[in-house]
Design a protein around this motif. Sequence first.
Motif, PDB file in Angstrom:
ATOM      1  N   ALA A  14       0.872  -1.067   0.041  1.00  0.00           N
ATOM      2  CA  ALA A  14       0.128   0.236  -0.001  1.00  0.00           C
ATOM      3  C   ALA A  14       0.828   1.394   0.037  1.00  0.00           C
ATOM      4  CB  ALA A  14      -0.995   0.089   1.271  1.00  0.00           C
ATOM      5  N   ASP A  15       2.099   0.987   0.461  1.00  0.00           N
ATOM      6  CA  ASP A  15       3.065   2.432   0.742  1.00  0.00           C
ATOM      7  C   ASP A  15       3.898   2.393  -0.602  1.00  0.00           C
ATOM      8  OD1 ASP A  15       4.634   0.269   1.350  1.00  0.00           O
ATOM      9  OD2 ASP A  15       5.217   1.395   3.215  1.00  0.00           O
ATOM     10  N   LEU A  16       3.850   1.475  -1.616  1.00  0.00           N
ATOM     11  CA  LEU A  16       4.963   1.472  -2.597  1.00  0.00           C
ATOM     12  C   LEU A  16       5.259   3.053  -3.355  1.00  0.00           C
ATOM     13  CD1 LEU A  16       6.789  -0.572  -4.126  1.00  0.00           C
ATOM     14  CD2 LEU A  16       5.158  -0.250  -6.051  1.00  0.00           C
ATOM     15  N   PHE A  17       4.245   3.809  -3.460  1.00  0.00           N
ATOM     16  CA  PHE A  17       4.473   4.955  -4.119  1.00  0.00           C
ATOM     17  C   PHE A  17       4.380   6.093  -3.143  1.00  0.00           C
ATOM     18  CE2 PHE A  17       1.369   2.194  -6.419  1.00  0.00           C
ATOM     19  CZ  PHE A  17       2.070   2.147  -7.366  1.00  0.00           C
ATOM     20  N   GLU A  18       4.821   5.874  -1.637  1.00  0.00           N
ATOM     21  CA  GLU A  18       4.812   7.035  -0.870  1.00  0.00           C
ATOM     22  C   GLU A  18       6.266   7.871  -0.930  1.00  0.00           C
ATOM     23  OE1 GLU A  18       3.103   6.159   3.086  1.00  0.00           O
ATOM     24  OE2 GLU A  18       1.354   5.758   2.461  1.00  0.00           O
ATOM     25  N   GLY A  19       6.289   8.960  -1.193  1.00  0.00           N
ATOM     26  CA  GLY A  19       7.170   9.694  -0.925  1.00  0.00           C
ATOM     27  C   GLY A  19       8.186   9.414  -2.446  1.00  0.00           C
ATOM     28  N   ARG A  20       7.724   8.501  -3.209  1.00  0.00           N
ATOM     29  CA  ARG A  20       8.211   8.219  -4.662  1.00  0.00           C
ATOM     30  C   ARG A  20       8.016   9.306  -5.644  1.00  0.00           C
ATOM     31  NH1 ARG A  20      10.514   3.230  -3.428  1.00  0.00           N
ATOM     32  NH2 ARG A  20      11.977   3.664  -5.318  1.00  0.00           N
ATOM     33  N   LEU A  21       8.623   9.388  -6.699  1.00  0.00           N
ATOM     34  CA  LEU A  21       8.150  10.168  -7.695  1.00  0.00           C
ATOM     35  C   LEU A  21       7.667   9.551  -8.891  1.00  0.00           C
ATOM     36  CD1 LEU A  21       8.811  13.202  -8.569  1.00  0.00           C
ATOM     37  CD2 LEU A  21      10.836  12.281 -10.165  1.00  0.00           C
ATOM     38  N   THR A  22       6.612  10.127  -9.455  1.00  0.00           N
ATOM     39  CA  THR A  22       5.809   9.631 -10.423  1.00  0.00           C
ATOM     40  C   THR A  22       6.071  10.614 -11.742  1.00  0.00           C
ATOM     41  OG1 THR A  22       4.316   8.415  -9.378  1.00  0.00           O
ATOM     42  CG2 THR A  22       3.876   8.871 -11.821  1.00  0.00           C
ATOM     43  N   VAL A  23       6.661  10.195 -12.758  1.00  0.00           N
ATOM     44  CA  VAL A  23       6.761  11.276 -14.072  1.00  0.00           C
ATOM     45  C   VAL A  23       5.594  10.934 -14.720  1.00  0.00           C
ATOM     46  CG1 VAL A  23       8.025  11.696 -16.188  1.00  0.00           C
ATOM     47  CG2 VAL A  23       9.245  10.634 -14.111  1.00  0.00           C
TER      48      VAL A  23
END
Lengths: 280, 280
Positions: B136-145
Amino acid sequence: MKMHTLTIVGVGLIGGSVGLAVKGRGGAARVIGVGRKLSTLDEARRLGVIDEVSLDMADAVRRAEVAVFCTPVDHIADQVLACAAGCAPGTLLTDAGSTKAAIVGAVEGRLPRGVAFVGSHPLAGSEKRGPEHARADLFEGRLTVLTRTERTDPEALERAAAFWQALGSRVKVMSPEEHDRALALTSHLPHLAASALAGLLPPELSELTASGFRDGTRVAAGDPALWAAIFEQNRDAVLDALRLLRDRLTAYAAALNAGDRAALDALLTHAKRARDALGS
Amino acid sequence: MKMHTLTIVGVGLIGGSVGLAVKGRGGAARVIGVGRKLSTLDEARRLGVIDEVSLDMADAVRRAEVAVFCTPVDHIADQVLACAAGCAPGTLLTDAGSTKAAIVGAVEGRLPRGVAFVGSHPLAGSEKRGPEHARADLFEGRLTVLTRTERTDPEALERAAAFWQALGSRVKVMSPEEHDRALALTSHLPHLAASALAGLLPPELSELTASGFRDGTRVAAGDPALWAAIFEQNRDAVLDALRLLRDRLTAYAAALNAGDRAALDALLTHAKRARDALGS
């Protein structure tokens, strides 16, 4: 293996972890740490990594039954020879250097009678430095390579094996040359690849890196002087390994350039199997 | 961003993590997962990754306000075009593919009026596969282009940004070509280097690897077919990146061969600074 005094020359991540592991397991009544900076040694003592500090390497080694040299690979042989002269018969000297042939070759045949040197390389470490990163369990379940040559004293080899086993390590005996050729592929080449990749990253693309880049370049944060010395001591094998890597990258480029999907798949699949076999 | 129905095409690690993140944050009343294997989809539903399963991609996408394609890069454009025809005006289609120019170029100009596609690439992932590794937290604080071209609908771009931000991601807008050139260096090249290194390891040397080799080759365990498609879709930029890496390795070899310690130190020090700037 139980001894009265162990001396550790170079109380960084590796030397400090030797100290913590020996003290944690009651392997020595006294652990002396030798270094060049009193402030670092005092910090190591405060952290419980060593019992005593010394700036006088030869004296501290002379007072020990076992001394382990955890210094840069281009210093070890000279330090061992400088200390061995004053050592009592029965003293075991060993090291934790990442290269073996140059060190063992420089030391062998130049030790006083009854003083033994056995080359060692615990395959454990980190890109971090200093006794504050030392860990009592650094060697647990890891492998330490011990070197054997025609001149190696079998009893000293057994004592060295017992020393590293007492820290939780498995041991494997190899010739120094065999060690260096293997480590060129398993350690020195990955370091060069990580360094080359990290050096190619324009700072403005940092935010576009993810775990693939970060994992793949982690060791490039290691100390440049330590690694330059390792590469120089193992130059021929490292150059051979670099040639293999460049050839392999050329094969990937050729497959991609030719649109040869089968060749590309074969390269990637072969590598995946090799990596899967290693485990995490 | 709140919607009634989200459809996820391809419920693997990435698609599954989109599902968990959306459901965990109450972002959609219903999440439909589309795949080819009912057993995998049923497992994903059992894990709470999706609410409904469907083997009929076009139907499931038609029932959603937003659909995200988390399938291999060489399938995304065809799937988007196959589904878009039946979509209601206002439907937002997006993806999670590691390449962007080929996908965006194949989709743009071929969508029904009112149906928008915005290329996306969340810089998060793992060498692991399958919904059982979704987080559930895979995208937390990461960047999506997110990609923008002359044809990109500004409102759709905003909705796509809100979608990924609602999953905890930061977003950055780039042209598809700019994305692909950057990712060739930050992701595709490290994968090739890891694969080449892993493929060079003779099995009998496995026991002589430590964290440097393991970290440096971790991504080589990724799926060969997925990566071969990525390299082919970004061929020119990947070939340029490979050339840079081979040239850099040649520079290390030249310094070592010449015994030029200053040059070797300079290469290693430059790389260390670049790696240190990235953080752990």
